[in-house]
Design a protein around this motif. Sequence first.
Motif, mmCIF file in Angstrom:
data_model
loop_
_atom_site.group_PDB
_atom_site.id
_atom_site.type_symbol
_atom_site.label_atom_id
_atom_site.label_comp_id
_atom_site.label_asym_id
_atom_site.label_seq_id
_atom_site.Cartn_x
_atom_site.Cartn_y
_atom_site.Cartn_z
ATOM 1 N N ALA A 1 52.842 -54.399 18.669
ATOM 2 C CA ALA A 1 54.227 -54.045 18.962
ATOM 3 C C ALA A 1 55.039 -55.272 19.360
ATOM 4 C CB ALA A 1 54.258 -53.005 20.090
ATOM 5 N N GLN A 2 54.477 -56.153 20.170
ATOM 6 C CA GLN A 2 55.197 -57.370 20.549
ATOM 7 C C GLN A 2 55.559 -58.193 19.324
ATOM 8 O OE1 GLN A 2 52.087 -58.590 23.421
ATOM 9 N NE2 GLN A 2 53.735 -58.793 24.936
ATOM 10 N N ASP A 3 54.640 -58.295 18.406
ATOM 11 C CA ASP A 3 54.899 -59.058 17.189
ATOM 12 C C ASP A 3 56.007 -58.413 16.360
ATOM 13 O OD1 ASP A 3 54.276 -61.096 15.161
ATOM 14 O OD2 ASP A 3 53.485 -59.419 14.008
ATOM 15 N N LEU A 4 55.929 -57.094 16.195
ATOM 16 C CA LEU A 4 56.929 -56.401 15.378
ATOM 17 C C LEU A 4 58.304 -56.409 16.031
ATOM 18 C CD1 LEU A 4 54.869 -53.313 14.136
ATOM 19 C CD2 LEU A 4 55.483 -55.371 12.856
ATOM 20 N N LEU A 5 58.359 -56.317 17.344
ATOM 21 C CA LEU A 5 59.653 -56.318 18.040
ATOM 22 C C LEU A 5 60.397 -57.633 17.828
ATOM 23 C CD1 LEU A 5 58.640 -54.573 21.379
ATOM 24 C CD2 LEU A 5 60.346 -53.718 19.757
ATOM 25 N N VAL A 6 59.671 -58.705 17.669
ATOM 26 C CA VAL A 6 60.298 -60.013 17.516
ATOM 27 C C VAL A 6 60.650 -60.302 16.065
ATOM 28 C CG1 VAL A 6 59.910 -62.504 17.727
ATOM 29 C CG2 VAL A 6 59.211 -60.971 19.570
ATOM 30 N N ARG A 7 59.781 -59.936 15.138
ATOM 31 C CA ARG A 7 60.022 -60.348 13.745
ATOM 32 C C ARG A 7 60.515 -59.221 12.839
ATOM 33 N NH1 ARG A 7 55.984 -58.948 10.209
ATOM 34 N NH2 ARG A 7 54.010 -58.219 11.083
ATOM 35 N N ASP A 8 60.538 -57.996 13.351
ATOM 36 C CA ASP A 8 60.952 -56.859 12.528
ATOM 37 C C ASP A 8 62.152 -56.192 13.191
ATOM 38 O OD1 ASP A 8 61.214 -54.487 11.100
ATOM 39 O OD2 ASP A 8 59.051 -54.281 10.802
ATOM 40 N N GLU A 9 63.214 -55.981 12.435
ATOM 41 C CA GLU A 9 64.425 -55.378 13.002
ATOM 42 C C GLU A 9 64.428 -53.861 12.909
ATOM 43 O OE1 GLU A 9 67.848 -57.173 11.306
ATOM 44 O OE2 GLU A 9 67.429 -59.168 12.122
ATOM 45 N N ALA A 10 63.288 -53.271 12.647
ATOM 46 C CA ALA A 10 63.202 -51.809 12.573
ATOM 47 C C ALA A 10 63.512 -51.185 13.925
ATOM 48 C CB ALA A 10 61.801 -51.398 12.123
ATOM 49 N N MET A 11 63.911 -49.930 13.898
ATOM 50 C CA MET A 11 64.202 -49.210 15.132
ATOM 51 C C MET A 11 62.933 -49.101 15.975
ATOM 52 S SD MET A 11 66.646 -46.180 13.620
ATOM 53 C CE MET A 11 66.901 -45.477 15.253
ATOM 54 N N ILE A 12 63.099 -49.048 17.267
ATOM 55 C CA ILE A 12 61.970 -49.025 18.194
ATOM 56 C C ILE A 12 61.071 -47.818 17.947
ATOM 57 C CG2 ILE A 12 61.361 -48.670 20.625
ATOM 58 C CD1 ILE A 12 63.606 -50.623 21.332
ATOM 59 N N LYS A 13 61.662 -46.674 17.591
ATOM 60 C CA LYS A 13 60.827 -45.499 17.351
ATOM 61 C C LYS A 13 59.965 -45.682 16.102
ATOM 62 C CE LYS A 13 64.330 -42.786 14.819
ATOM 63 N NZ LYS A 13 65.086 -41.506 14.818
ATOM 64 N N VAL A 14 60.472 -46.460 15.132
ATOM 65 C CA VAL A 14 59.672 -46.748 13.936
ATOM 66 C C VAL A 14 58.508 -47.662 14.291
ATOM 67 C CG1 VAL A 14 59.690 -47.837 11.658
ATOM 68 C CG2 VAL A 14 61.628 -46.411 12.380
ATOM 69 N N ILE A 15 58.774 -48.673 15.097
ATOM 70 C CA ILE A 15 57.713 -49.577 15.545
ATOM 71 C C ILE A 15 56.676 -48.809 16.360
ATOM 72 C CG2 ILE A 15 57.213 -51.534 17.069
ATOM 73 C CD1 ILE A 15 59.820 -52.784 16.114
ATOM 74 N N ALA A 16 57.140 -47.863 17.185
ATOM 75 C CA ALA A 16 56.217 -47.049 17.972
ATOM 76 C C ALA A 16 55.236 -46.326 17.058
ATOM 77 C CB ALA A 16 56.994 -46.040 18.817
ATOM 78 N N GLY A 17 55.745 -45.724 15.990
ATOM 79 C CA GLY A 17 54.876 -45.029 15.049
ATOM 80 C C GLY A 17 53.937 -45.958 14.320
ATOM 81 N N ASN A 18 54.425 -47.141 13.977
ATOM 82 C CA ASN A 18 53.586 -48.107 13.272
ATOM 83 C C ASN A 18 52.476 -48.684 14.138
ATOM 84 O OD1 ASN A 18 55.072 -47.823 10.925
ATOM 85 N ND2 ASN A 18 56.415 -49.571 11.348
ATOM 86 N N CYS A 19 52.587 -48.495 15.432
ATOM 87 C CA CYS A 19 51.568 -48.994 16.357
ATOM 88 C C CYS A 19 50.714 -47.867 16.935
ATOM 89 C CB CYS A 19 52.221 -49.786 17.488
ATOM 90 S SG CYS A 19 53.026 -51.302 16.933
ATOM 91 N N GLY A 20 50.853 -46.664 16.394
ATOM 92 C CA GLY A 20 49.965 -45.582 16.782
ATOM 93 C C GLY A 20 50.413 -44.742 17.960
ATOM 94 N N PHE A 21 51.672 -44.893 18.381
ATOM 95 C CA PHE A 21 52.177 -44.085 19.498
ATOM 96 C C PHE A 21 52.832 -42.817 18.951
ATOM 97 C CE2 PHE A 21 51.924 -48.375 21.159
ATOM 98 C CZ PHE A 21 51.342 -48.175 22.405
ATOM 99 N N GLN A 22 52.637 -41.719 19.659
ATOM 100 C CA GLN A 22 53.123 -40.426 19.188
ATOM 101 C C GLN A 22 54.615 -40.225 19.378
ATOM 102 O OE1 GLN A 22 50.946 -38.190 17.480
ATOM 103 N NE2 GLN A 22 49.987 -40.224 17.533
ATOM 104 N N SER A 23 55.209 -41.008 20.282
ATOM 105 C CA SER A 23 56.647 -40.879 20.515
ATOM 106 C C SER A 23 57.182 -42.192 21.069
ATOM 107 C CB SER A 23 56.948 -39.755 21.509
ATOM 108 O OG SER A 23 56.461 -40.097 22.810
ATOM 109 N N ALA A 24 58.508 -42.357 20.972
ATOM 110 C CA ALA A 24 59.134 -43.554 21.521
ATOM 111 C C ALA A 24 58.980 -43.599 23.032
ATOM 112 C CB ALA A 24 60.608 -43.587 21.127
ATOM 113 N N ALA A 25 58.991 -42.430 23.670
ATOM 114 C CA ALA A 25 58.853 -42.384 25.126
ATOM 115 C C ALA A 25 57.456 -42.854 25.560
ATOM 116 C CB ALA A 25 59.119 -40.967 25.638
#
Length: 295
Positions: free
Chosen positions: A246-270
């Motif tokens: 997630a740290q890597d994607l937050l810096v180099r990927d401009e996707a929405m945070i909820k999308v990054i959450a899903g890409n890292c295996g989290f069930q929700s943004a919360a």
Amino acid sequence: MRPEADLGLPLCAPHTASHFHVERRFHTNGIFADIRHFGWTQSSRSVFRPDSYYLDFSIGPRCPTARFFNSERQLADPPGDVVFLPKGGAFATLSEPGEHSLLCLTFENDRAMQLFEDDSVADLAACQDVQIGRVRQGLARLVEELRNPGFGQDILLESMALMLVVELCRHFRQAQYDDRSAHGQMPGWRLRRIKDKIEADLAEMLSVADLAAEIRTSPRHLIRTFRATTGITLTDYIASRRIARAQDLLVRDEAMIKVIAGNCGFQSAAAFSAAFRKATGMTPREYREERGVSR
């Protein structure tokens, strides 16, 4: 250290030697064998870089001044009668004046490569004193056959060389397993496979049962040996890899945070935000803004 093909030299020839002579040479199906005699008239330091798996056998006493350096750049113990070096390594050497007579084997045979690079023996390391009776006996038999060739020599020498590969791989595989198991730890090939599986499936629901099935063990044994080997629980390791991703994607990927959450295996943004803040001390948005990324 592959010489030019038109020179007719064997693989891994010691180019720093003062003199070099090949008594017998054999090549079939990617297996190279030769009996060589060489030496130095003055001290020589060099780096030996075998580009094939390499095995040698000293015919007569090995020159006691031939030495390798260990990883700390200190002289290692003198090599024994049989030396094994894996492909792709770099081995610093010190050679004092002296003579050598060796049987040298290098392997580019497909079947040999499959054995050497099997997952269960992928941690092959250099061994400067191979203490395997069958390997020593097989090498002595190869010397005899090279010097006194007979009917069907190609088939016999190829079979004998592959037998040596099997014996080496069996020995190293068992040694790795025994070393780990003696301390309740996980063999290296299993640990690598588990970590690779986790990295590949971070976006999925990783279950202990599925991970255990990947290395053909029980979930309970996986949990126990993973912690004994790494010093961290399997659950904590997976969580740390998800946060790192997630740290890597937050810096180099401009996707929405909820999308990054899903890409890292989290069930929700919360859930992602809570886990990320616990691990880093800031929310995903704060982490991204601190590094100059806006979304």
